[in-house]
Design a protein around this motif. Structure first.
Motif, PDB file in Angstrom:
ATOM      1  N   THR A 295       0.839  -1.201   0.000  1.00  0.00           N
ATOM      2  CA  THR A 295       0.000   0.000   0.000  1.00  0.00           C
ATOM      3  C   THR A 295       0.876   1.255   0.000  1.00  0.00           C
ATOM      4  O   THR A 295       0.638   2.200  -0.746  1.00  0.00           O
ATOM      5  CB  THR A 295      -0.922   0.006   1.246  1.00  0.00           C
ATOM      6  N   VAL A 296       1.903   1.248   0.847  1.00  0.00           N
ATOM      7  CA  VAL A 296       2.812   2.401   0.922  1.00  0.00           C
ATOM      8  C   VAL A 296       3.570   2.552  -0.395  1.00  0.00           C
ATOM      9  O   VAL A 296       3.733   3.661  -0.916  1.00  0.00           O
ATOM     10  CB  VAL A 296       3.806   2.237   2.106  1.00  0.00           C
ATOM     11  N   GLN A 297       3.986   1.445  -0.943  1.00  0.00           N
ATOM     12  CA  GLN A 297       4.720   1.485  -2.209  1.00  0.00           C
ATOM     13  C   GLN A 297       3.891   2.142  -3.312  1.00  0.00           C
ATOM     14  O   GLN A 297       4.376   2.991  -4.047  1.00  0.00           O
ATOM     15  CB  GLN A 297       5.104   0.056  -2.617  1.00  0.00           C
ATOM     16  N   ARG A 298       2.616   1.746  -3.375  1.00  0.00           N
ATOM     17  CA  ARG A 298       1.742   2.345  -4.389  1.00  0.00           C
ATOM     18  C   ARG A 298       1.530   3.833  -4.140  1.00  0.00           C
ATOM     19  O   ARG A 298       1.512   4.639  -5.052  1.00  0.00           O
ATOM     20  CB  ARG A 298       0.398   1.619  -4.436  1.00  0.00           C
ATOM     21  N   SER A 299       1.371   4.214  -2.837  1.00  0.00           N
ATOM     22  CA  SER A 299       1.206   5.628  -2.495  1.00  0.00           C
ATOM     23  C   SER A 299       2.438   6.428  -2.911  1.00  0.00           C
ATOM     24  O   SER A 299       2.319   7.521  -3.451  1.00  0.00           O
ATOM     25  CB  SER A 299       1.020   5.809  -0.983  1.00  0.00           C
TER      26      SER A 299
ATOM     27  N   ASP B 168      -9.190   2.060  -4.674  1.00  0.00           N
ATOM     28  CA  ASP B 168      -8.001   1.370  -4.173  1.00  0.00           C
ATOM     29  C   ASP B 168      -6.861   2.349  -3.942  1.00  0.00           C
ATOM     30  O   ASP B 168      -5.909   2.416  -4.714  1.00  0.00           O
ATOM     31  CB  ASP B 168      -7.598   0.280  -5.170  1.00  0.00           C
ATOM     32  N   ARG B 169      -6.938   3.066  -2.835  1.00  0.00           N
ATOM     33  CA  ARG B 169      -5.972   4.117  -2.591  1.00  0.00           C
ATOM     34  C   ARG B 169      -5.999   4.440  -1.097  1.00  0.00           C
ATOM     35  O   ARG B 169      -7.079   4.602  -0.518  1.00  0.00           O
ATOM     36  CB  ARG B 169      -6.436   5.302  -3.427  1.00  0.00           C
ATOM     37  N   ALA B 170      -4.827   4.522  -0.471  1.00  0.00           N
ATOM     38  CA  ALA B 170      -4.767   4.839   0.961  1.00  0.00           C
ATOM     39  C   ALA B 170      -4.768   6.351   1.165  1.00  0.00           C
ATOM     40  O   ALA B 170      -4.525   7.109   0.226  1.00  0.00           O
ATOM     41  CB  ALA B 170      -3.500   4.249   1.567  1.00  0.00           C
ATOM     42  N   ASN B 171      -5.063   6.784   2.391  1.00  0.00           N
ATOM     43  CA  ASN B 171      -4.994   8.206   2.767  1.00  0.00           C
ATOM     44  C   ASN B 171      -5.809   9.108   1.845  1.00  0.00           C
ATOM     45  O   ASN B 171      -5.342  10.170   1.436  1.00  0.00           O
ATOM     46  CB  ASN B 171      -3.540   8.701   2.775  1.00  0.00           C
TER      47      ASN B 171
ATOM     48  N   ALA C 271     -12.743   1.306   0.550  1.00  0.00           N
ATOM     49  CA  ALA C 271     -11.556   2.153   0.481  1.00  0.00           C
ATOM     50  C   ALA C 271     -10.431   1.570   1.329  1.00  0.00           C
ATOM     51  O   ALA C 271     -10.592   0.546   1.991  1.00  0.00           O
ATOM     52  CB  ALA C 271     -11.910   3.557   0.938  1.00  0.00           C
ATOM     53  N   ARG C 272      -9.298   2.261   1.299  1.00  0.00           N
ATOM     54  CA  ARG C 272      -8.119   1.804   2.036  1.00  0.00           C
ATOM     55  C   ARG C 272      -7.932   2.624   3.324  1.00  0.00           C
ATOM     56  O   ARG C 272      -8.724   3.489   3.644  1.00  0.00           O
ATOM     57  CB  ARG C 272      -6.875   1.906   1.158  1.00  0.00           C
ATOM     58  N   ARG C 273      -6.828   2.378   4.006  1.00  0.00           N
ATOM     59  CA  ARG C 273      -6.608   2.946   5.345  1.00  0.00           C
ATOM     60  C   ARG C 273      -6.578   4.482   5.403  1.00  0.00           C
ATOM     61  O   ARG C 273      -6.226   5.134   4.434  1.00  0.00           O
ATOM     62  CB  ARG C 273      -5.314   2.382   5.948  1.00  0.00           C
ATOM     63  N   ASN C 274      -6.961   5.006   6.564  1.00  0.00           N
ATOM     64  CA  ASN C 274      -6.933   6.452   6.846  1.00  0.00           C
ATOM     65  C   ASN C 274      -7.812   7.244   5.884  1.00  0.00           C
ATOM     66  O   ASN C 274      -7.452   8.336   5.453  1.00  0.00           O
ATOM     67  CB  ASN C 274      -5.490   6.957   6.826  1.00  0.00           C
ATOM     68  N   PHE C 275      -8.967   6.715   5.563  1.00  0.00           N
ATOM     69  CA  PHE C 275      -9.894   7.402   4.657  1.00  0.00           C
ATOM     70  C   PHE C 275     -10.435   8.660   5.344  1.00  0.00           C
ATOM     71  O   PHE C 275     -10.803   8.630   6.512  1.00  0.00           O
ATOM     72  CB  PHE C 275     -11.052   6.473   4.283  1.00  0.00           C
TER      73      PHE C 275
END
Lengths: 483, 215
Positions: free
Chosen positions: A320-324, B15-18, B82-86
């Motif tokens: 997840t971090v890598q994609r971000s 599919d995206r964090a934060n 969704a992903r984390r910290n939405f």
């Protein structure tokens, strides 16, 4: 039984009622209002035929939408060219008149960013609960006040009931121990903290900032630190009351006077965590290890020291971090392993509720003095946090230093921190910004924000790219914090 | 506030964090003084290929074909995965207003930002926190089958997948009660008016400077 944290004390002092279902009613001492998050709250009151509970707890000022050029401001509200923004500012004025709420209007010298205005007026006091429909309300925690951002429904709830429905947060302590290096400021400290714990590291917690490096900060530096607690996920940032707090407040317009002052000070002295207080989480940073910080990505935890480089997404800890990171580098137009000092800037913004107070401007002016903004910089602007900050800066001749160096000297407001007014980045432009968020599009559609301290922003304006303020000749930024 | 009833709806995956509130609803749309009409600008910068302006007719704007909400298979989605910290970032309630106006009634993610969490519930949107593993599996399920739906049983605090698997979630009793009954919490608080007045009197006596106005 262990002692209480500062947060526990503030919570207990304002607990009206604890419900069986885990929620509590908390009494609110101060609500700050601005034009963006209040109109629907007033409308809600009106529709439900409710009245504000306690008018004198509220203080309003327009800040997010106001233009910052002198020409537009000279005309008052009418100078706001964007008709939608004009309606919003006018609506705040109308609501304050209708309900009898004190407002510092657009051209009142006391107008400014709510989080600059409240403390400057002494309208934020230790031991208060402070709310505002703005996430950077955490700023006021620097005074040992329980302060946090709320949504518009909650603004309405506070107007109508003087209370907030809340659930007690957990306690986190972030200790910064040691002595900060020359040229390392409060902004660098908080960016380093966010880099360490992440943007969700403080979610569910009230963070108390403590340790010798925090205690050594001025009130303005402490406000910068607490301001960005929300960027670490914590709604509340707190710092214990000490002499620095009390000296700052003396003789401010809303602060108590005479005998009441003495009683208040005695009460405020207790606003510290007990020595045996238990925290759910403790994080410690060494002040000596913090260098001037620069954010490289699209989240405030995507940050590194000035001597560092843009990370390689392949080295990220999970997918997840890598994609971000990959997505962030693409948006920011940066390469993995690129040196931070090789990032070229198009614009520079010195301002926002994080860094627009007099000490911030002094720090930037020390770097700007006698220098020129690089030709490659399209715009470098300084936006004071309030009319009173502007007046003070002008009394000290800071405006002239900035103007001679090629910066634009503007009228107070939130400005390019969130670009709701005309001050914004163009697509693809890199900006050295003293603000608080580097989200995609935050400072303008397609804009690329790098979060830095005021001295680092001024130095970047002059060089045209990031430079280490610690490498500048003496008398410049390296001594700025000692001013 | 609308009552939240047992329902099942199409799931759209983001599919995206934060995912921050600037992304959910960019600042230029915060200038409205209304609570409604934000749906057409939900995820504006992801959804359209041009820069949106408030009050603009969005029907002719160029759509980003890669963005999930523009894909026909997710049309009419009521559940956002969704992903984390939405919802991190600002306190703007325009974010849940935009989600609600678009048609979302539920957001499922491994974690949510605190202020957004409060704001969503006040607008009848149920936020469901599930483990990273459960969320991963739901993403895989949505990806694998078009028209993927989830049943949301708030009363029993369960998400039920098409293959009958029930995923339990936590929600605090007060928020659940308000959602199920469509209650306005100001009205509930004002039932405690006497307690608030009594507290206020005591508070003022103990700390009169908190009630002081400048001369």
């Amino acid at each position: 039984m262990s002692g209480q944290t500062l947060y526990d004390k503030l919570w207990n002092q304002h607990l009206v009622k604890q419900r069986d279902d885990g929620t509590a009613l908390i009494y609110i001492d101060r609500q700050l209002l601005h034009e963006v998050t209040s109109p629907q709250a007033f409308e809600g009151l009106r529709l439900a035929k409710r009245k504000p509970w306690r008018l004198d707890a509220n203080l309003a000022t327009p800040d997010h939408n106001v233009p910052t050029t002198l020409k537009e401001r000279a005309e008052g509200n009418i100078g706001i060219k964007d008709p939608v923004s004009l309606i919003q500012v006018q609506t705040l004025d109308d609501n304050c008149v209708e309900y009898g709420i004190e407002e510092f209007k657009i051209n009142d010298p006391r107008q400014g960013i709510v989080h600059v205005v409240g403390p400057e007026q002494g309208a934020t006091l230790p031991g208060m609960t402070v709310v505002c429909g703005d996430s950077h309300t955490a700023t006021h925690g620097a005074f040992g006040a329980l302060a946090h951002g709320i949504g518009t429904s909650e603004v309405e709830h506070v107007l109508a009931t003087q209370c907030l429905l809340a659930q007690k947060m957990k306690n986190m302590q972030v200790r910064v121990e040691g002595k900060l290096g020359l040229g390392v400021t409060a902004k660098d400290v908080v960016l380093a903290i966010i880099g360490e714990i992440g943007t969700a590291g403080g979610t569910g917690y009230a963070i108390e900032f403590a340790g010798s490096a925090i205690a050594s900060l001025s009130m303005e530096g402490r406000m910068t630190v607490c301001n960005m607690a929300i960027e670490a996920g914590a709604r509340v940032g707190l710092i214990a009351v000490d002499d620095t707090t009390i000296e700052y407040l003396a003789k401010r317009p809303f602060a108590p006077t005479a005998e009441q002052w003495e009683a208040a000070v005695a009460d405020w002295r207790a606003l510290v965590s007990d020595h045996d207080a238990a925290f759910d989480k403790v994080v410690t940073l060494k002040a000596e290890e913090i260098e001037p910080q620069v954010s490289w990505g699209t989240s405030p935890d995507m940050v590194t020291g000035i001597s560092g480089q843009v990370p390689d997404p392949k080295a990220a800890r999970d997918e997840t971090v890598q994609r971000s990171h990959t997505r962030a580098l693409e948006y920011m137009g940066l390469q993995a392993n690129q040196k931070i000092t090789d990032i070229k800037l198009d614009k520079v913004f010195i301002g926002s509720c994080t860094n627009s107070r007099i000490e911030d401007l002094r720090e930037a002016a020390k770097v700007a003095r006698g220098n020129k903004v690089a030709d490659s910089i399209k715009l470098a602007m300084v936006v004071p946090g309030s009319g009173l900050v502007k007046r003070q800066a002008e009394a000290e001749g800071l405006d002239k230093i900035f103007i001679e160096a090629g910066f634009e000297w503007r009228e107070p407001g939130c400005s390019m921190c969130l670009a709701m007014n005309a001050d914004k980045l163009g697509a693809g432009e890199h900006c050295a910004s003293t603000s608080n968020r580097n989200f995609e599009g935050r400072q303008g559609y397609g804009g690329r924000t790098h979060l830095v301290s005021p001295a680092m922003a001024a130095a970047a304006a002059i060089a045209g790219h990031f430079v280490d303020v610690r490498s500048l000749p003496a008398n410049d930024a390296t001594h700025a914090q000692e001013a | 506030m609308k009552k939240f009833t047992h329902f099942d709806g199409v799931v759209a995956p983001l599919d995206r964090a934060n995912v921050d509130t600037d992304l959910i609803i960019p600042k230029q749309f915060l200038k409205s003084i209304k609570r409604t009409g934000f749906g057409v600008n939900l995820f504006d910068e992801l959804r359209y290929l041009d820069e949106g302006q408030p009050g603009q007719d969005c029907s002719n704007r160029p759509l980003n074909p890669d963005f999930v909400l523009n894909q026909p298979r997710y049309k009419g989605a009521e559940v956002l995965l969704a992903r984390r910290n939405f919802g991190c970032g600002s306190s703007r309630e325009h974010a849940p207003w935009a989600l609600e106006d678009f048609g979302f009634r539920v957001v499922i993610a491994p974690s949510f930002a605190d202020i957004f969490y409060n704001n969503a519930f006040k607008n009848g949107i149920l936020l469901i926190t599930l483990s990273e593993e459960d969320v991963d599996q739901l993403f895989a399920g949505v990806e694998a089958s078009e028209g993927y739906r989830l049943e949301i049983d708030l009363e029993n605090q369960r998400v039920i997948t098409p293959d009958g698997k029930a995923l339990a979630f936590e929600v605090d009793a007060f928020r659940k009660h308000c959602l199920l009954n469509g209650l306005d919490d100001i009205g509930i608080t004002l039932q405690d008016e006497d307690a608030i007045r009594a507290f206020e009197q005591k508070h003022k006596q103990a700390r009169p400077w908190l009630f002081r106005q400048p001369a």
